[in-house]
Design an enzyme around this catalytic site. Sequence first.
Site, PDB file in Angstrom:
ATOM      1  N   LYS A   1     -48.142  83.268 103.899  1.00 49.00           N
ATOM      2  CA  LYS A   1     -49.439  83.377 104.582  1.00 49.00           C
ATOM      3  C   LYS A   1     -49.592  82.286 105.639  1.00 49.00           C
ATOM      4  O   LYS A   1     -50.203  82.509 106.696  1.00 49.00           O
ATOM      5  CB  LYS A   1     -50.573  83.281 103.551  1.00 49.00           C
ATOM      6  CG  LYS A   1     -51.989  83.362 104.167  1.00 49.00           C
ATOM      7  CD  LYS A   1     -52.258  84.730 104.753  1.00 49.00           C
ATOM      8  CE  LYS A   1     -53.568  84.825 105.526  1.00 49.00           C
ATOM      9  NZ  LYS A   1     -54.723  84.173 104.937  1.00 49.00           N
TER      10      LYS A   1
ATOM     11  N   GLU B   1     -50.610  84.677 113.812  1.00 49.39           N
ATOM     12  CA  GLU B   1     -51.925  85.232 114.176  1.00 49.39           C
ATOM     13  C   GLU B   1     -52.613  84.372 115.230  1.00 49.39           C
ATOM     14  O   GLU B   1     -53.120  84.884 116.239  1.00 49.39           O
ATOM     15  CB  GLU B   1     -52.805  85.322 112.931  1.00 49.39           C
ATOM     16  CG  GLU B   1     -54.227  85.783 113.211  1.00 49.39           C
ATOM     17  CD  GLU B   1     -55.129  85.672 111.998  1.00 49.39           C
ATOM     18  OE1 GLU B   1     -56.325  85.959 112.129  1.00 49.39           O
ATOM     19  OE2 GLU B   1     -54.638  85.285 110.911  1.00 49.39           O
TER      20      GLU B   1
END
Length: 271
Positions: A188, A195
Amino acid sequence: MIGLGRMGGNMVRRLLLGGHDCVVYDRSADAMADVASAGATASKSLEHFVAQLARPRVVWLMVPSAVVDATLKDLMPLLKSDDVVVDGGNSHYVDDIRRAKEFTPLGLHYLDVGVSGGVWGTERGYCLMIGGDGPAVKRLDPVFSTLAPGVNAAPVTPGRDQPKSEVQTTAAEGYLHCGPAGSGHFVKMVHNGIEYALMEAYAEGFNLLAHANAGAADRPTDAETAPLAQPEHFKYDLPLPEIAELWRRGSVIGSWLLDLTARALAEEPLE
């Protein structure tokens, strides 16, 4: 579920829609009342919360990373052997390794789960990156499969639809056991880096488009701004909402982040 913010509350709603029984706890009585109206069971205290869960318990934390250890300090004395605690926030993966080591001698299981999906996850589902020991992950498979988007969230990748000798994972369903403690939040962490880089690239690109008419405006001379050498090359008034919509179709830079950008520009076009 402990923590009913923008992510935790919506995750509870998705679990309820999937037929799961959910007990919730949050410092905000209003947040608990909101999800209780959807079918969750509210708690008066952390002790009351744990007492309402059937053993072996599954406790999912969706709290800021800064308060995870404090929450675990209060929670761990209330748990029993074989209970599972899931940290679904954005903890540093090194902290997960430490916590898993602290849990093991007590007979408790600790899973770190990176969750991506934002406030739209109730309808779209959540991409789950899971770290921890295999038996605990397997036990929670019904929870993960309910939260995840499922195979219809994206077209099948060419080549993955062919029979293979190796074991197929649940990645196509939108959740994956990445490895031992810390691996979920490690994946993540990298996901978030990508991102943010994509968001920065979109922001800088649309900012250039928004100022492509800089040569048409008179700008007073100052010490901080280099003058345009050829202002006649920068006289384009470009329709940003239309360009964003255009790029969503057939462009190699298409993505859900671009979808959200196009939506934002459609609602509030830049002047």
